[in-house]
Motif scaffolding. Structure first.
Motif, PDB file in Angstrom:
ATOM      1  N   ASP A  57       9.233   2.637   3.442  1.00  0.00           N
ATOM      2  CA  ASP A  57       8.644   3.718   2.884  1.00  0.00           C
ATOM      3  C   ASP A  57       8.743   3.995   1.563  1.00  0.00           C
ATOM      4  N   ARG A  58       8.045   3.069   0.571  1.00  0.00           N
ATOM      5  CA  ARG A  58       8.050   3.506  -0.971  1.00  0.00           C
ATOM      6  C   ARG A  58       7.093   4.221  -1.513  1.00  0.00           C
ATOM      7  N   ALA A  59       5.810   3.897  -1.215  1.00  0.00           N
ATOM      8  CA  ALA A  59       4.903   4.728  -1.866  1.00  0.00           C
ATOM      9  C   ALA A  59       4.620   6.025  -0.930  1.00  0.00           C
ATOM     10  N   ILE A  60       3.992   6.923  -1.445  1.00  0.00           N
ATOM     11  CA  ILE A  60       3.313   8.182  -0.906  1.00  0.00           C
ATOM     12  C   ILE A  60       1.986   7.702  -0.119  1.00  0.00           C
ATOM     13  N   VAL A  61       1.884   8.086   1.122  1.00  0.00           N
ATOM     14  CA  VAL A  61       0.578   7.759   1.806  1.00  0.00           C
ATOM     15  C   VAL A  61       0.051   9.145   2.214  1.00  0.00           C
ATOM     16  N   SER A  62      -1.204   9.485   1.703  1.00  0.00           N
ATOM     17  CA  SER A  62      -1.792  10.679   1.948  1.00  0.00           C
ATOM     18  C   SER A  62      -3.279  10.588   2.076  1.00  0.00           C
ATOM     19  N   ASP A  63      -3.787  11.545   2.858  1.00  0.00           N
ATOM     20  CA  ASP A  63      -5.256  11.459   3.116  1.00  0.00           C
ATOM     21  C   ASP A  63      -6.147  12.071   1.869  1.00  0.00           C
ATOM     22  N   THR A  64      -5.173  12.778   0.855  1.00  0.00           N
ATOM     23  CA  THR A  64      -5.691  13.267  -0.438  1.00  0.00           C
ATOM     24  C   THR A  64      -6.185  12.234  -1.226  1.00  0.00           C
ATOM     25  N   HIS A  65      -7.263  12.195  -1.389  1.00  0.00           N
ATOM     26  CA  HIS A  65      -7.933  11.257  -2.300  1.00  0.00           C
ATOM     27  C   HIS A  65      -7.267  11.174  -3.908  1.00  0.00           C
ATOM     28  N   GLY A  66      -6.939  10.124  -4.386  1.00  0.00           N
ATOM     29  CA  GLY A  66      -6.415  10.271  -5.730  1.00  0.00           C
ATOM     30  C   GLY A  66      -4.771  10.416  -5.752  1.00  0.00           C
ATOM     31  N   THR A  67      -4.184  10.217  -4.757  1.00  0.00           N
ATOM     32  CA  THR A  67      -2.647  10.371  -4.732  1.00  0.00           C
ATOM     33  C   THR A  67      -1.986   9.563  -5.537  1.00  0.00           C
ATOM     34  N   THR A  68      -2.259   8.472  -5.414  1.00  0.00           N
ATOM     35  CA  THR A  68      -1.517   7.417  -6.343  1.00  0.00           C
ATOM     36  C   THR A  68      -1.971   7.378  -7.500  1.00  0.00           C
ATOM     37  N   ARG A  69      -1.349   7.732  -8.774  1.00  0.00           N
ATOM     38  CA  ARG A  69      -1.854   7.864 -10.130  1.00  0.00           C
ATOM     39  C   ARG A  69      -1.163   6.541 -11.017  1.00  0.00           C
ATOM     40  N   ASP A  70       0.062   6.456 -11.043  1.00  0.00           N
ATOM     41  CA  ASP A  70       0.714   5.560 -11.499  1.00  0.00           C
ATOM     42  C   ASP A  70       0.798   4.394 -10.694  1.00  0.00           C
ATOM     43  N   TRP A  71       0.956   2.866 -11.312  1.00  0.00           N
ATOM     44  CA  TRP A  71       1.182   2.167 -10.242  1.00  0.00           C
ATOM     45  C   TRP A  71       2.700   1.794  -9.830  1.00  0.00           C
ATOM     46  N   LEU A  72       2.948   1.327  -8.905  1.00  0.00           N
ATOM     47  CA  LEU A  72       4.409   1.350  -8.499  1.00  0.00           C
ATOM     48  C   LEU A  72       4.556  -0.460  -8.142  1.00  0.00           C
ATOM     49  N   GLU A  73       5.708  -0.687  -8.046  1.00  0.00           N
ATOM     50  CA  GLU A  73       5.951  -1.996  -7.829  1.00  0.00           C
ATOM     51  C   GLU A  73       7.084  -2.410  -7.292  1.00  0.00           C
TER      52      GLU A  73
END
Ligand SMILES: Nc1nc2c(ncn2[C@@H]2O[C@H](COP(=O)(O)OP(=O)(O)O)[C@@H](O)[C@H]2O)c(=O)[nH]1
Ligand SMILES: [Mg+2]
Length: 451
Positions: free
Chosen positions: A244-260
């Motif tokens: 579980d690295r990235a935040i998963v959410s049903d709010t649109h636009g949660t991920t703003r920066d990119w993650l790798e």
């Protein structure tokens, strides 16, 4: 770096960081004599037998520096082929620094990158493709890459090249007979064994073709996950990472920066990139995120484009797919197939569920195929990773093609032998039978110090 020298050199072979143990390597003519004043008086490195280990306290003048083990190697039965030793000390930075400076004052020059392996090659301990494999195994990032590099270290490529070279050298000898005794052909029948030549060409060409896959297993690829907001990119990212690295959410636009993060898929080191979802937005932060997504998509090696199957393909998806598809290979995935409201995946999409993991294997297979440019080669086939080797293999194959074309036109034996000589030179350079100091210096400069 001088490639002919055998002067005493020393280098740290393990990372310059704190660890339980560190290994310092020394090699060169007289190196065991130079160790004598550093090991106290209990034993004499200069008269120690090869392959023996000695426990002692290393001293700097009169001051003890560390309690160490010294493994002694005697020429020619050592990695470099020279006299040398490996010093196992405690892995703290003060110990390492002090021992290296003591060795420096004791007459050892700091080794350049790859200098130990360069000496191993120059002293006939290994061929050039094996020397390169030493670096490849050190740099391997997945288990598969390790296995491939180990096969090269054991001589997988060296052997194939040598076999081709031997059979072509026979052919050249036959040609020489024709040049010296031009009438021989009528009596002895054709001395040019085209079947042998073609077989050698096949073997060399298959090594050329293996280069792309060899590179991918060693270097890896960047895979960007893209798509509209809420299509499940972050959840898929976590699924592929098994974490579980990235935040998963049903709010649109949660991920703003990119993650790798890096993960091994089918033995390929994959740099997986989760991006901000694409949608028209007036929020300046989100818009910046979307701009970066477009950049990441354009610079990735492969884009996995996700569509939320409960919503279907939108206009934004269509234009993003067209834009990405013109630049990089795109794999289209139809997500959320576990939901009752999910429509059937259209032609060309891989059906997946980031929630249940269904379709993951197929998606991973598609990513590997896109990375390798086709199905993976049989795992027993050697893969070329070095661009130096590839360029020389291409030159060898081209020379054989010129030979065949000229032979078909009835060209005289002495001219044919020029092409064959060019091919044999290229093959000789691959294993290092024919090479220049400059080429060697350039090649070994890419190694780490201590190797
Ligand atoms: N049922 C189901 N829900 C999913 C699936 N993939 C993502 N979701 C949900 O969809 C929402 C958005 O997911 P997220 O990964 O944050 O989407 P992103 O904006 O594309 O990163 C979250 O509530 C996820 O739990 C899936 O395959 N099945
Ligand atoms: Mg997200």
């Amino acid at each position: 770096m001088s490639s002919s020298a055998d002067d005493p050199i020393a280098a740290l072979a393990t990372p310059a960081a704190s660890s339980a143990l560190a290994v310092i390597r020394v090699s060169g003519a007289g190196s065991l004599e130079l160790l004598r004043p550093l090991v106290g008086s209990r034993w004499d490195p200069a008269s120690a037998a090869g392959h023996t280990i000695h426990r002692c306290v290393l001293v700097d003048g009169k001051e003890p520096v560390d309690e160490v083990l010294v493994a002694v190697y005697r020429s020619p039965r050592s990695y470099t082929g020279e006299d040398g030793a490996e010093i196992f000390c405690h892995g703290s930075l003060p110990v390492i620094t002090r021992l290296l400076s003591t060795l420096g004052r004791g007459g050892f020059r700091p080794a350049g990158p790859g200098e130990f392996t360069q000496r191993a090659f120059l002293n006939g301990r290994m061929g050039l493709t094996q020397a390169e494999a030493v670096n490849e195994i050190v740099q391997a990032r997945t288990d598969r890459a390790r296995g491939l590099a180990l096969a090269r270290l054991a001589g997988a490529i060296e052997d194939r090249v040598r076999r081709a070279r031997d059979s072509l050298a026979d052919l050249k000898a036959g040609l020489e007979v024709l040049i010296d005794y031009p009438d021989e052909e009528q009596e002895a029948g054709p001395l040019i064994d085209l079947a042998g030549l073609r077989e050698a060409r096949e073997a060399l060409q298959s090594l050329v073709a293996s280069y792309r896959q060899g590179r991918v297993f060693q270097e890896g690829v960047a895979v960007a996950l893209a798509g509209a907001t809420n299509c499940g990119k972050s959840r898929l990212f976590n699924l592929l990472l098994r974490q579980d690295r990235a935040i998963v959410s049903d709010t649109h636009g949660t991920t703003r920066d990119w993650l790798e993060a890096t993960v091994s898929l089918g033995g390929i080191p994959v740099r997986l990139i989760d991006t901000a979802g694409l949608r028209p937005s007036t929020d300046p932060l989100e818009s910046e995120g979307i701009r970066r997504t477009r950049e990441v998509m354009a610079s990735a090696d492969i884009v996995v484009y996700l569509v939320d199957g409960t919503r279907g393909e939108s206009g934004t998806d269509g234009s993003a797919l067209a834009e990405a598809g013109s630049a990089v290979p795109v794999i289209k995935a139809w997500n959320k197939t576990d939901l009752a409201g999910c429509r059937p995946a259209p032609e060309g999409f891989v059906a997946i569920s980031a929630a249940t993991g269904s379709g993951r294997e197929e998606l991973e297979r598609r990513i590997c195929e896109a990375a390798l440019g086709g199905p993976p080669k049989d795992s027993t086939e050697p893969l070329v990773d070095s661009d130096r080797q590839r360029d020389l293999l291409v030159r060898a194959v081209a020379a054989l093609d010129r030979f065949e074309a000229a032979h078909a036109q009835g060209t005289a034996a002495d001219l044919l032998s020029v092409d064959l000589a060019d091919c044999l030179d290229a093959l000789g350079e691959i294993s290092g039978a024919v090479t220049s100091a400059e080429i060697l210096d350039r090649m070994f400069a890419r190694f780490c110090v201590g190797k």
